[in-house]
Motif scaffolding. Structure first.
Motif, mmCIF file in Angstrom:
data_model
loop_
_atom_site.group_PDB
_atom_site.id
_atom_site.type_symbol
_atom_site.label_atom_id
_atom_site.label_comp_id
_atom_site.label_asym_id
_atom_site.label_seq_id
_atom_site.Cartn_x
_atom_site.Cartn_y
_atom_site.Cartn_z
ATOM 1 N N TRP A 1 -5.810 -4.418 -8.435
ATOM 2 C CA TRP A 1 -4.876 -3.530 -7.946
ATOM 3 C C TRP A 1 -3.429 -3.799 -8.790
ATOM 4 O O TRP A 1 -2.808 -5.010 -8.347
ATOM 5 N N LEU B 1 -5.390 4.503 1.487
ATOM 6 C CA LEU B 1 -5.571 3.261 0.806
ATOM 7 C C LEU B 1 -6.077 2.217 1.587
ATOM 8 O O LEU B 1 -6.600 1.210 1.034
ATOM 9 N N TYR C 1 -9.662 1.400 1.496
ATOM 10 C CA TYR C 1 -9.878 0.838 0.207
ATOM 11 C C TYR C 1 -10.075 -0.551 0.316
ATOM 12 O O TYR C 1 -11.202 -1.276 -0.075
ATOM 13 N N TRP D 1 -8.040 4.673 -9.787
ATOM 14 C CA TRP D 1 -6.655 5.672 -9.736
ATOM 15 C C TRP D 1 -5.910 4.739 -10.955
ATOM 16 O O TRP D 1 -5.688 3.739 -11.011
ATOM 17 N N ILE E 1 -5.749 1.199 -10.007
ATOM 18 C CA ILE E 1 -6.603 0.491 -8.938
ATOM 19 C C ILE E 1 -8.118 0.474 -9.441
ATOM 20 O O ILE E 1 -8.616 1.803 -9.770
ATOM 21 N N ALA F 1 0.834 4.226 -2.841
ATOM 22 C CA ALA F 1 0.606 5.675 -2.476
ATOM 23 C C ALA F 1 1.702 6.544 -2.905
ATOM 24 O O ALA F 1 1.400 7.780 -3.350
ATOM 25 N N GLU G 1 -1.174 6.359 2.754
ATOM 26 C CA GLU G 1 -1.401 4.868 2.923
ATOM 27 C C GLU G 1 -2.541 4.558 3.770
ATOM 28 O O GLU G 1 -3.209 3.588 3.398
ATOM 29 N N LEU H 1 0.912 -1.107 0.029
ATOM 30 C CA LEU H 1 0.142 0.012 -0.169
ATOM 31 C C LEU H 1 0.752 1.425 0.096
ATOM 32 O O LEU H 1 0.455 2.244 -0.624
#
Length: 208
Positions: free
Chosen positions: A113, A99, A102, A143, A129, A82, A96, A78
């Motif tokens: 991912w 995320l 998420y 993302w 993502i 980030a 982070e 993660l």
């Protein structure tokens, strides 16, 4: 609360955000969100206006994409996601901890991912993502970004098409949104990858 059937008929017109978010998130009091068809520039002249496009993909006719030569998929933590996202943008970013939220969402799917590394340097140079709302069959691209030095190599298109390929058996359609005024023109990339539509939403904040 948004009606599910209305959303499924025309998701990008029915809501400025994906269904799962629209059914859970409340709009702040200082924010007004209007579709282009309902927006009057003169009426909202005293507001900061940030227009966002919203596009849809029918997930038909897809073929599995190939990575550009010299790059490969890799595992990423993660903090690495980030860090890469934050290197790619000047005016936005993510932490982070954000995320991590998420990962606990009902729409989280680990296979959506993606991280791509440069085989020579070992550096992560592209990430993506996406999320999967299995309740209504919507895949959502959240993302997608490529390091500035590696843009123009086909990595952005690869990330988008690979995400679509991975969600095609579980989703009926996919959606994506982004700032209309983004100088990197993400809308152009998504349209090249098969996304379509003309819906624009205005995020309006009153000037102080």
């Amino acid at each position: 609360m948004i009606n599910k059937n209305d959303y499924l008929q025309n998701p990008c017109r029915a809501s400025s955000i994906p269904y799962w978010k629209a059914s859970k998130v409340s709009v702040p009091d200082n924010v007004t969100i209007l579709h282009q068809e309902d927006f009057d520039k003169m009426e909202y002249a005293r507001f900061f206006d940030e227009p966002y496009f919203r596009l849809r993909h029918n997930l038909q006719g897809l073929s599995q994409p190939a990575l550009p030569q010299g790059y490969s998929l890799c595992n990423a933590a993660l903090r690495e996601f980030a860090a890469h996202i934050n290197r790619c943008y000047d005016e936005m970013g993510i932490t982070e901890d954000e995320l991590q939220k998420y990962v606990v969402r009902s729409v989280y799917n680990s296979s959506l991912w993606l991280a791509v590394k440069d085989n020579l340097s070992g550096d992560i140079v592209a990430t993506g993502i996406a999320e999967m709302d299995r309740e209504i069959g919507e895949g959502v691209l959240e993302w997608v970004q490529v390091s500035k030095a590696h843009r123009g190599c086909g990595l952005g298109g690869y990330i988008v098409m690979e995400l679509l390929w991975r969600m095609k058996d579980a989703a009926r359609f996919a959606t994506v949104s982004g700032r209309c005024k983004n100088p990197t023109n993400p809308e152009g990339l998504y349209r090249k990858c098969g996304f379509a539509g003309s819906d624009v939403w205005h995020i309006l904040r009153r000037r102080v």
